[in-house]
Design a protein around this motif. Structure first.
Motif, PDB file in Angstrom:
ATOM      1  N   ASP A   1      34.503  49.977  40.212  1.00 19.54           N
ATOM      2  CA  ASP A   1      33.491  49.366  39.361  1.00 19.54           C
ATOM      3  C   ASP A   1      34.251  48.462  38.386  1.00 19.54           C
ATOM      4  O   ASP A   1      34.902  48.939  37.456  1.00 19.54           O
ATOM      5  CB  ASP A   1      32.729  50.482  38.632  1.00 19.54           C
ATOM      6  CG  ASP A   1      31.730  49.952  37.617  1.00 19.54           C
ATOM      7  OD1 ASP A   1      31.910  48.812  37.145  1.00 19.54           O
ATOM      8  OD2 ASP A   1      30.790  50.692  37.272  1.00 19.54           O
TER       9      ASP A   1
ATOM     10  N   ASN B   1      34.034  51.555  30.332  1.00 17.87           N
ATOM     11  CA  ASN B   1      33.197  50.795  29.407  1.00 17.87           C
ATOM     12  C   ASN B   1      33.200  51.355  27.987  1.00 17.87           C
ATOM     13  O   ASN B   1      32.937  50.634  27.037  1.00 17.87           O
ATOM     14  CB  ASN B   1      31.750  50.724  29.926  1.00 17.87           C
ATOM     15  CG  ASN B   1      31.230  52.058  30.386  1.00 17.87           C
ATOM     16  OD1 ASN B   1      31.833  52.721  31.239  1.00 17.87           O
ATOM     17  ND2 ASN B   1      30.128  52.491  29.831  1.00 17.87           N
TER      18      ASN B   1
ATOM     19  N   SER C   1      28.874  42.741  37.273  1.00 16.64           N
ATOM     20  CA  SER C   1      27.570  42.528  36.637  1.00 16.64           C
ATOM     21  C   SER C   1      27.595  41.216  35.854  1.00 16.64           C
ATOM     22  O   SER C   1      28.502  40.991  35.047  1.00 16.64           O
ATOM     23  CB  SER C   1      27.276  43.700  35.691  1.00 16.64           C
ATOM     24  OG  SER C   1      26.157  43.389  34.892  1.00 16.64           O
TER      25      SER C   1
ATOM     26  N   ASP D   1      26.929  49.463  42.387  1.00 17.46           N
ATOM     27  CA  ASP D   1      27.535  50.801  42.426  1.00 17.46           C
ATOM     28  C   ASP D   1      26.774  51.719  43.391  1.00 17.46           C
ATOM     29  O   ASP D   1      27.367  52.424  44.212  1.00 17.46           O
ATOM     30  CB  ASP D   1      27.531  51.429  41.020  1.00 17.46           C
ATOM     31  CG  ASP D   1      28.635  50.866  40.125  1.00 17.46           C
ATOM     32  OD1 ASP D   1      29.517  50.149  40.636  1.00 17.46           O
ATOM     33  OD2 ASP D   1      28.615  51.158  38.909  1.00 17.46           O
TER      34      ASP D   1
ATOM     35  N   HIS E   1      30.788  55.313  34.960  1.00 18.48           N
ATOM     36  CA  HIS E   1      29.472  54.941  34.423  1.00 18.48           C
ATOM     37  C   HIS E   1      28.412  55.782  35.134  1.00 18.48           C
ATOM     38  O   HIS E   1      28.601  56.222  36.267  1.00 18.48           O
ATOM     39  CB  HIS E   1      29.239  53.448  34.706  1.00 18.48           C
ATOM     40  CG  HIS E   1      28.030  52.895  34.029  1.00 18.48           C
ATOM     41  ND1 HIS E   1      26.787  52.916  34.617  1.00 18.48           N
ATOM     42  CD2 HIS E   1      27.866  52.311  32.819  1.00 18.48           C
ATOM     43  CE1 HIS E   1      25.913  52.357  33.793  1.00 18.48           C
ATOM     44  NE2 HIS E   1      26.550  51.981  32.693  1.00 18.48           N
TER      45      HIS E   1
ATOM     46  N   CYS F   1      23.905  52.702  27.503  1.00 23.04           N
ATOM     47  CA  CYS F   1      22.955  53.495  28.277  1.00 23.04           C
ATOM     48  C   CYS F   1      22.796  54.894  27.692  1.00 23.04           C
ATOM     49  O   CYS F   1      21.760  55.508  27.813  1.00 23.04           O
ATOM     50  CB  CYS F   1      23.418  53.626  29.722  1.00 23.04           C
ATOM     51  SG  CYS F   1      23.983  52.095  30.406  1.00 23.04           S
TER      52      CYS F   1
ATOM     53  N   VAL G   1      32.916  46.104  36.511  1.00 23.10           N
ATOM     54  CA  VAL G   1      31.913  45.466  35.652  1.00 23.10           C
ATOM     55  C   VAL G   1      32.526  45.049  34.310  1.00 23.10           C
ATOM     56  O   VAL G   1      32.196  43.998  33.772  1.00 23.10           O
ATOM     57  CB  VAL G   1      30.717  46.434  35.458  1.00 23.10           C
ATOM     58  CG1 VAL G   1      29.854  46.033  34.271  1.00 23.10           C
ATOM     59  CG2 VAL G   1      29.871  46.487  36.729  1.00 23.10           C
ATOM     60  N   GLN G   2      33.445  45.860  33.775  1.00 22.66           N
ATOM     61  CA  GLN G   2      34.002  45.540  32.457  1.00 22.66           C
ATOM     62  C   GLN G   2      35.249  44.653  32.536  1.00 22.66           C
ATOM     63  O   GLN G   2      35.717  44.180  31.504  1.00 22.66           O
ATOM     64  CB  GLN G   2      34.331  46.831  31.693  1.00 22.66           C
ATOM     65  CG  GLN G   2      33.106  47.642  31.301  1.00 22.66           C
ATOM     66  CD  GLN G   2      32.274  47.000  30.194  1.00 22.66           C
ATOM     67  OE1 GLN G   2      32.753  46.141  29.453  1.00 22.66           O
ATOM     68  NE2 GLN G   2      31.016  47.395  30.083  1.00 22.66           N
TER      69      GLN G   2
ATOM     70  N   MET H   1      36.645  53.626  38.579  1.00 20.73           N
ATOM     71  CA  MET H   1      36.342  52.378  37.877  1.00 20.73           C
ATOM     72  C   MET H   1      37.617  51.645  37.457  1.00 20.73           C
ATOM     73  O   MET H   1      38.645  52.281  37.190  1.00 20.73           O
ATOM     74  CB  MET H   1      35.430  52.634  36.675  1.00 20.73           C
ATOM     75  CG  MET H   1      36.063  53.383  35.543  1.00 20.73           C
ATOM     76  SD  MET H   1      34.841  54.181  34.444  1.00 20.73           S
ATOM     77  CE  MET H   1      33.630  52.923  34.150  1.00 20.73           C
TER      78      MET H   1
ATOM     79  N   GLY I   1      22.459  43.625  39.908  1.00 21.59           N
ATOM     80  CA  GLY I   1      23.291  44.002  38.761  1.00 21.59           C
ATOM     81  C   GLY I   1      24.380  44.976  39.169  1.00 21.59           C
ATOM     82  O   GLY I   1      24.569  45.270  40.359  1.00 21.59           O
ATOM     83  N   GLY I   2      25.080  45.466  38.152  1.00 18.95           N
ATOM     84  CA  GLY I   2      26.171  46.411  38.403  1.00 18.95           C
ATOM     85  C   GLY I   2      25.667  47.738  38.949  1.00 18.95           C
ATOM     86  O   GLY I   2      26.300  48.341  39.815  1.00 18.95           O
ATOM     87  N   THR I   3      24.532  48.173  38.454  1.00 14.46           N
ATOM     88  CA  THR I   3      23.993  49.471  38.891  1.00 14.46           C
ATOM     89  C   THR I   3      23.684  49.439  40.389  1.00 14.46           C
ATOM     90  O   THR I   3      24.035  50.366  41.128  1.00 14.46           O
ATOM     91  CB  THR I   3      22.713  49.805  38.088  1.00 14.46           C
ATOM     92  OG1 THR I   3      23.075  49.897  36.715  1.00 14.46           O
ATOM     93  CG2 THR I   3      22.094  51.119  38.550  1.00 14.46           C
TER      94      THR I   3
ATOM     95  N   HIS J   1      25.820  40.024  33.335  1.00 11.96           N
ATOM     96  CA  HIS J   1      25.622  39.943  31.875  1.00 11.96           C
ATOM     97  C   HIS J   1      26.810  40.441  31.066  1.00 11.96           C
ATOM     98  O   HIS J   1      26.777  40.429  29.837  1.00 11.96           O
ATOM     99  CB  HIS J   1      24.323  40.649  31.457  1.00 11.96           C
ATOM    100  CG  HIS J   1      24.324  42.143  31.543  1.00 11.96           C
ATOM    101  ND1 HIS J   1      24.442  42.932  30.425  1.00 11.96           N
ATOM    102  CD2 HIS J   1      24.194  42.990  32.577  1.00 11.96           C
ATOM    103  CE1 HIS J   1      24.373  44.209  30.775  1.00 11.96           C
ATOM    104  NE2 HIS J   1      24.231  44.271  32.085  1.00 11.96           N
ATOM    105  N   LYS J   2      27.886  40.878  31.751  1.00 13.21           N
ATOM    106  CA  LYS J   2      29.077  41.303  31.006  1.00 13.21           C
ATOM    107  C   LYS J   2      30.101  40.166  30.905  1.00 13.21           C
ATOM    108  O   LYS J   2      31.133  40.334  30.282  1.00 13.21           O
ATOM    109  CB  LYS J   2      29.735  42.513  31.684  1.00 13.21           C
ATOM    110  CG  LYS J   2      28.799  43.665  31.985  1.00 13.21           C
ATOM    111  CD  LYS J   2      28.371  44.436  30.760  1.00 13.21           C
ATOM    112  CE  LYS J   2      27.542  45.642  31.200  1.00 13.21           C
ATOM    113  NZ  LYS J   2      27.166  46.525  30.122  1.00 13.21           N
TER     114      LYS J   2
HETATM  115  N1  PLP Z   1      29.240  49.885  35.323  1.00  8.42           N
HETATM  116  C1  PLP Z   1      29.759  49.742  34.097  1.00  8.42           C
HETATM  117  C2  PLP Z   1      31.190  50.102  33.861  1.00  8.42           C
HETATM  118  C3  PLP Z   1      28.985  49.242  33.048  1.00  8.42           C
HETATM  119  O1  PLP Z   1      29.512  49.102  31.831  1.00  8.42           O
HETATM  120  C4  PLP Z   1      27.626  48.904  33.310  1.00  8.42           C
HETATM  121  C5  PLP Z   1      26.737  48.446  32.214  1.00  8.42           C
HETATM  122  O2  PLP Z   1      26.784  48.928  31.096  1.00  8.42           O
HETATM  123  C6  PLP Z   1      27.120  49.057  34.614  1.00  8.42           C
HETATM  124  C7  PLP Z   1      27.972  49.550  35.593  1.00  8.42           C
HETATM  125  C8  PLP Z   1      25.721  48.698  34.959  1.00  8.42           C
HETATM  126  O3  PLP Z   1      25.563  47.297  35.082  1.00  8.42           O
HETATM  127  P1  PLP Z   1      24.110  46.638  35.023  1.00  8.42           P
HETATM  128  O4  PLP Z   1      23.657  46.708  33.593  1.00  8.42           O
HETATM  129  O5  PLP Z   1      24.306  45.227  35.492  1.00  8.42           O
HETATM  130  O6  PLP Z   1      23.240  47.409  35.955  1.00  8.42           O
END
Ligand code: PLP
Length: 388
Positions: free
Chosen positions: A176, A151, A199, A75, A100, A325, A178-179, A147, A70-72, A201-202
């Motif tokens: 990052d 987000n 990520s 990162d 994030h 989160c 992800v968004q 980023m 995932g994104g976490t 799921h986004k």
């Molecule tokens: N980075 C950003 C900017 C995000 O919005 C999110 C999720 O909310 C993440 C990282 C984390 O991604 P993941 O939920 O896939 O771990």
């Protein structure tokens, strides 16, 4: 009216085509992609096709795409991977105050490991000043992580401009994304980044899968030790259905992204303009123009964000008061505080994030319901009475 989902920044529903593409890899083609027999190799081929789809979406080479959980994880890996590979060359990391938590907390952890981290401020629109990056870089700086878009408030950062500075200083740049991935067009070369997080799921892919783009030649310590998967950069048996789903989501995004961004921008602007025109003491957070097509973050003074959110939920409308989160915490959003909002204003914020299945009728419904909710809450608010 059915539920109105306006929290696409928290997560998106998997696209039906994504689910369809994933299904065979749970059952018929369940093999381990590291196995040499038929059904293992089928899974391997599907992973490589997904890798190409993601690579095409961001203008990378296939071998620069590393699948993660995932994104976490992406990162964490970006910062820790560069930090642990730096071998004493440097010990300084630069990031921003509005990242994030996946970046902020990794930064704080690395501080406990002897690294120094600079958290750059942002202006009142949430923008990082590239000159601040330039001034913060020292001969000990190993990586800058800013980023692509925030987000919570949607502000898009001047990554290409920042990359000219990091390139000159011979410092890695991570973003990052992800968004932004699948929502606005970009390429890794256009941005000039060495590392980039995605990520699944986004962008209408599944949860629990992501990507770290690693530019060829970037010196990184592997984050997961074990097998040789993912070019030896990320051990563990592949999440084949997840990866296939992310690949399909990337393909769909490439086809639909630009038209979708235009459509959603129009709805977003209608939402923002109407709230600002019809609700007193409302303000937009983030940049008016340089923002994600789907993001509307509004502070509505004298009405508490969580109360508005719960009342909207009772009307079947899902939105959020900050990032998913942090919405479980009573702390005001670190992003809104970094813009200069006071804690009360930060506590009166709502984030609407629109998406593929948002309709104009849904936005009209929110615009009808929200002023009523705000008026009710304000009627009970001692703060508004003392202000009058
Ligand atoms: N980075 C950003 C900017 C995000 O919005 C999110 C999720 O909310 C993440 C990282 C984390 O991604 P993941 O939920 O896939 O771990």
């Amino acid at each position: 009216m059915d539920r109105i989902y306006l929290d696409y920044a928290a997560t998106t529903p998997a696209h039906p085509e994504v689910v369809k593409a994933m299904l065979p890899y749970f059952s018929h083609s369940f093999g381990n992609p590291s196995s040499i027999y038929g059904c293992g190799q089928e899974a391997k081929e599907a992973i490589e096709a997904a890798r190409s789809s993601v690579a095409v979406l961001i203008g990378a080479r296939d071998e620069e795409i590393v699948f993660t959980s995932g994104g976490t994880e992406a990162d964490n890996t970006a910062l820790k991977g560069v930090a642990y590979a730096s071998g004493g060359k440097g010990d300084h990391i630069i990031t921003s105050a509005i990242e994030h938590h996946a970046i902020l907390e990794t930064g704080h952890f690395l501080e406990t490991q002897g690294f120094r981290v600079t958290f750059l401020p942002v202006d009142r629109y949430g923008m990082v000043d590239p000159d601040d990056v330039r001034r913060a870089i020292t001969d000990k700086t190993i990586i800058v992580s800013i980023m692509h878009a925030n987000n919570e408030i949607g502000t898009i950062q001047p990554i290409a401009e920042i990359s000219r500075i990091t390139r000159e200083a011979d410092v890695y740049l991570h973003t990052d994304a992800v968004q932004t991935t699948g929502h606005i067009p970009f390429s890794v070369d256009g941005l000039g980044v060495d590392l980039l997080s995605i990520s699944g799921h986004k962008l209408h892919g599944p949860k629990g899968v992501g990507v770290l783009y690693i530019r060829k030649g970037t010196k990184m310590a592997p984050f997961m030790h074990g097998g040789e998967q993912e070019f030896g950069r990320r051990a563990s048996t592949h999440n084949v259905p997840g990866i296939v789903g992310l690949g399909k989501a990337a393909q769909i995004a490439l086809q639909e992204r630009d038209e979708e961004a235009e459509r959603v921008t129009r709805l977003r602007d209608k939402l923002i303009d109407s709230v600002l025109a019809n609700i007193d003491h409302a303000r937009l957070n983030g940049h008016r123009r340089i923002r994600l097509p789907n993001n509307a973050n509004l502070s509505i003074s004298y009405a508490e964000g969580e109360s508005m959110c719960l009342k909207l939920d009772r009307e079947g409308i899902c939105c959020s008061t900050g990032s998913a989160c942090s919405s479980a915490s009573a702390e005001p959003s670190h992003v809104l505080l970094a813009l200069g909002l006071d804690p009360l204003q930060a506590h009166s914020s709502l984030r609407f994030s629109l998406g593929k299945w948002t309709t104009e009728a849904e936005i009209d419904h929110v615009l009808e319901v929200l002023p009523r909710i705000v008026a009710k809450l304000r009627a009970m608010s001692p703060l508004l009475k003392s202000h009058r």
